[in-house]
Enzyme design. Sequence first.
Site, PDB file in Angstrom:
ATOM      1  N   LEU A 520    -102.403-107.047   9.871  1.00  0.00           N
ATOM      2  CA  LEU A 520    -102.812-105.840  10.609  1.00  0.00           C
ATOM      3  C   LEU A 520    -101.624-104.977  10.974  1.00  0.00           C
ATOM      4  O   LEU A 520    -101.730-103.780  11.152  1.00  0.00           O
ATOM      5  CB  LEU A 520    -103.547-106.229  11.897  1.00  0.00           C
ATOM      6  CG  LEU A 520    -104.975-106.739  11.753  1.00  0.00           C
ATOM      7  CD1 LEU A 520    -105.456-107.279  13.086  1.00  0.00           C
ATOM      8  CD2 LEU A 520    -105.883-105.624  11.284  1.00  0.00           C
ATOM      9  N   GLY A 521    -100.471-105.629  11.152  1.00  0.00           N
ATOM     10  CA  GLY A 521     -99.292-104.852  11.528  1.00  0.00           C
ATOM     11  C   GLY A 521     -98.137-105.773  11.823  1.00  0.00           C
ATOM     12  O   GLY A 521     -98.297-106.997  11.933  1.00  0.00           O
ATOM     13  N   PHE A 525     -92.190-108.730  17.661  1.00  0.00           N
ATOM     14  CA  PHE A 525     -92.207-110.163  17.911  1.00  0.00           C
ATOM     15  C   PHE A 525     -92.845-110.966  16.794  1.00  0.00           C
ATOM     16  O   PHE A 525     -92.925-112.177  16.871  1.00  0.00           O
ATOM     17  CB  PHE A 525     -92.936-110.445  19.219  1.00  0.00           C
ATOM     18  CG  PHE A 525     -92.326-109.730  20.368  1.00  0.00           C
ATOM     19  CD1 PHE A 525     -91.235-110.265  21.019  1.00  0.00           C
ATOM     20  CD2 PHE A 525     -92.803-108.499  20.761  1.00  0.00           C
ATOM     21  CE1 PHE A 525     -90.641-109.597  22.070  1.00  0.00           C
ATOM     22  CE2 PHE A 525     -92.213-107.836  21.802  1.00  0.00           C
ATOM     23  CZ  PHE A 525     -91.128-108.369  22.463  1.00  0.00           C
ATOM     24  N   GLY A 526     -93.333-110.279  15.805  1.00  0.00           N
ATOM     25  CA  GLY A 526     -93.946-111.018  14.729  1.00  0.00           C
ATOM     26  C   GLY A 526     -95.051-110.224  14.058  1.00  0.00           C
ATOM     27  O   GLY A 526     -95.263-109.057  14.349  1.00  0.00           O
ATOM     28  N   ILE A 527     -95.750-110.921  13.161  1.00  0.00           N
ATOM     29  CA  ILE A 527     -96.766-110.256  12.359  1.00  0.00           C
ATOM     30  C   ILE A 527     -98.145-110.540  12.959  1.00  0.00           C
ATOM     31  O   ILE A 527     -98.391-111.638  13.467  1.00  0.00           O
ATOM     32  CB  ILE A 527     -96.696-110.755  10.901  1.00  0.00           C
ATOM     33  CG1 ILE A 527     -95.264-110.552  10.376  1.00  0.00           C
ATOM     34  CG2 ILE A 527     -97.696-110.040  10.024  1.00  0.00           C
ATOM     35  CD1 ILE A 527     -95.024-111.119   9.000  1.00  0.00           C
ATOM     36  N   ASP A 641     -91.742-101.476  25.891  1.00  0.00           N
ATOM     37  CA  ASP A 641     -91.855-100.933  24.538  1.00  0.00           C
ATOM     38  C   ASP A 641     -93.146-100.119  24.384  1.00  0.00           C
ATOM     39  O   ASP A 641     -93.932-100.347  23.472  1.00  0.00           O
ATOM     40  CB  ASP A 641     -91.783-102.068  23.506  1.00  0.00           C
ATOM     41  CG  ASP A 641     -91.438-101.549  22.102  1.00  0.00           C
ATOM     42  OD1 ASP A 641     -91.029-100.369  21.988  1.00  0.00           O
ATOM     43  OD2 ASP A 641     -91.584-102.321  21.136  1.00  0.00           O
TER      44      ASP A 641
END
Length: 807
Positions: A520-521, A525-527, A641
């Site tokens: 999805l994106g 911090f990760g996928i 963020d």
Amino acid sequence: MSHPLLYLLFCFLLLLPFSTVAQTNGTVDVGSSITASAKATPWLSPSQDFAFGFKQLEDNNLFLLSIWYYKIPDQTIVWYANEGVPVSTGSKVELTADKGLVLTDPQGQELWSSGSVLNRVAYGFMNDTGNFMLVGGGSVDVWQSFKDPTDTLLPTQIMESGGVLFSRQTQKNFSRGRFQLRLLEDGNLVLNTRDLDTNFAYDAYYRSDTSDAANETNSGYKVIFNETGYMYVLKRSNQIILLAPGIVLPPGDYYHRATLNFDGVFTQYYHPKSENGNWAVFWYKPDNICVDIVGKEGRGACGYNSICTINDNNRPDCSCPLGFSLLDRNDKYGDCKPSFTPSCEDGDNKSSNGDLYDLSVLIDTDWPLSDYEQLKPMSEETCKNSCLQDCFCTVAILRGDTCWKKKLPLSNGRKDSAVNGKAFMKFRKGDLPPQPTDPSFPPPDIKKNDRTLIVVGSVLLGSSLFVNVVLTGAFCLGFFLIYKKKILKNRDGPKAAETILRCFTYEELAEATDGFKEELGRGAFGIVYEGVLQMGNSRNSVAVKKLDRLVQEKDREKEFKTEVNVIGQTHHKNLVRLVGFCDEGEHRMLVYEFMSNGTLASFLFGEMKPSWNQRSKIALGIARGLLYLHEECSTQIIHCDIKPQNILLDDYYNARISDFGLAKLLMINQSQTNAGIRGTRGYVAPEWFRSKPVTAKVDVYSFGVLLLEIITCRKHLGELETGLEDRAILTDWVYECFLKDRLDALVEDDSEALNDWRNVQRFLMVGIWCIEEDLSQRPTMRKVTQMLEGVVEVAVPPSPSQFYSLS
Ligand SMILES: *[C@@H]1O[C@H](CO)[C@@H](O)[C@H](O)[C@H]1NC(C)=O
Ligand SMILES: *[C@@H]1O[C@H](CO)[C@@H](O)[C@H](O)[C@H]1NC(C)=O
Ligand SMILES: *[C@@H]1O[C@H](CO)[C@@H](O)[C@H](O)[C@H]1NC(C)=O
Ligand SMILES: *[C@@H]1O[C@H](CO)[C@@H](O)[C@H](O)[C@H]1NC(C)=O
Ligand SMILES: *[C@@H]1O[C@H](CO)[C@@H](O)[C@H](O)[C@H]1NC(C)=O
Ligand SMILES: *[C@@H]1O[C@H](CO)[C@@H](O)[C@H](O)[C@H]1NC(C)=O
């Protein structure tokens, strides 16, 4: 071909739609009449802006003798006869010489007339101002609708001392309601509620303060809504006291009206004369009707026992607390009836009540009147027990160490952060189904998406019990039950007291995501992968975030649990909800609700530009979510963020903040920390670069940049368009427009935004405040939210002397 014939046909076709128009130049002859039916032709003003006649009401066969805007689609009604009581088909209005306008029912019985006239009526005239006038011999006005107003004032209309507007009963029932706007003899313009039977006026909830008892020339005597759309109180000294600050849009292009709404809010609106568009708010009073009405008698903004909350449009929403229901199911602004009345049974054993009843807790909710006892000092426990064991007590309110016990009926109920206290509401055990929602919002008001959440919640609960019994610890480490003990005691009611996060195995999640297939994106911090999970009987889409950073740090086990715990405790409609997690050796994953409408980035900068209305709602949602993270959840969370990629949109395009709680969890007492830069270029506050301590104000800065993007639909660091280099950095361009006093250039091709200029301007000002370089000047998210909501005024931001950019 016979040309003359075609020509005639053409003329005929051309004239057909205008045939009704051709009949009038605004003048209505004595003897004219209209009979109520769906096809009745109204009397139009020369410009056709206004019509006088029978307007069919929605959902029924009734007609209201009224004046309405004729050209715009929603045909807003601005005046009505017969105190708003509609009539049936076949009723008739006739213009007579000796009695003016006369309304009769189908049997010929007189229902209403404009009143006896001294002068005989020569003719009637539907003026382009919206005023229906009866003109006598020698051009003397014998009667005007402007002199007999209902709930609306129009430009050129004047309210004399003693004048009054009545609200309607409801949006669709035009009978006189509970609210009044009056110009008192002493010169004050006031809003008040009244008793419906006797018309007795209760205490004012707004006053213009234009009275001076010591000096009559210094007192007001007229309210003037002038031709250009400005409304003011005129004093005898000819001094003008403008009611609304700001600049009115030109009356050549916009309609203006001021209406006392059925819910008691007096609002000045404008509407573009071109047919498309909506009524937009220019000014309204009171600022917050839920808290501004505090009369000793009367119901308040909502009915008895009801709770008022102010909504996004600064209008009241009313709801019954748990254990109460609407007296009239069709009137949600009306009274709430209790499902039981606290009563003292035979023997009058006041203290035996505790076994029968329980208390639900309402946060920041109060009924400031109806007290019968005040106890101090009291703790939460003693206050609750005192009410529980007192057969007279319906609700107890605790603020600080003071406990007020209240009796029925409760009036002036409100839920507002200014209350800063808790209400303990008594209910009879067994009366209520368990409800995991905010108890101050009863089921009728739950929005669809909240309902889905409840379903997800209860499905999780169901499956957790099931698995606990049957497969204890078989393939999962167990269920991670986080009892929010603090919250159990302090915040919520007896329900909703616990959060259940599900613990998943790696295998389960691998299966759910089909081997981590659908990406999805990618975030910091990760996928994130899309997945589908079986929860009880239903299959739910989820987003699974594989954390890669944390994996290397082996000793972070405890920290991970703590972080998950904190995230799991957040509950806000503008945050993406955590459903569960996986913590299995190397594999650390977080499972979130799936957000069907993707990221704000793709929504905002995609092909189809979202409407301004949608955008402003999204901006407000993000602000509320951030406010919650900063101030309202049990542990302060600074996001660090904020950017459009981290805002997701749910099924209803509500903004949901994601990725919070991952950056750094900050306890309130150590809220300043100096971590490495984590944010994203363009959204990062200047203090990051100066090794200054990081505070919640970094989020305010990023929010400011995001807000400007939302308003303008432009990326902060956009691609260069030829010839538009000056716009490459959005914040620089905004500053430039601000200094040149041309903020409108920022939305120049967005007519919807331009039509709502006052709000756009306010949002822009807030954005400029948020990107203040000096963090002490930046407002808190609470202030930001209030400014966006229009609850507090937005000051003009200081001029940026040397503005700062990252490029
Ligand atoms: C409107 O037209 C009527 C004739 O149809 C005329 O008598 C009257 O003076 C006109 N009124 C105005 C205001 O022009
Ligand atoms: C219509 O109203 C305006 C403004 O009050 C007034 O000047 C004008 O005379 C009115 N027209 C007629 C025909 O009475
Ligand atoms: C409007 O409300 C009043 C008072 O509640 C009621 O008597 C009346 O029937 C209502 N009118 C309509 C058209 O529903
Ligand atoms: C009354 O008020 C008017 C207008 O403010 C002022 O000019 C006048 O001096 C006042 N008169 C007295 C007696 O104070
Ligand atoms: C209406 O009032 C405003 C504010 O006092 C004033 O600027 C404007 O000129 C007035 N318009 C007319 C037509 O008198
Ligand atoms: C009232 O009820 C309480 C608690 O149930 C009990 O202890 C007490 O004896 C009762 N008093 C009387 C007068 O019945």
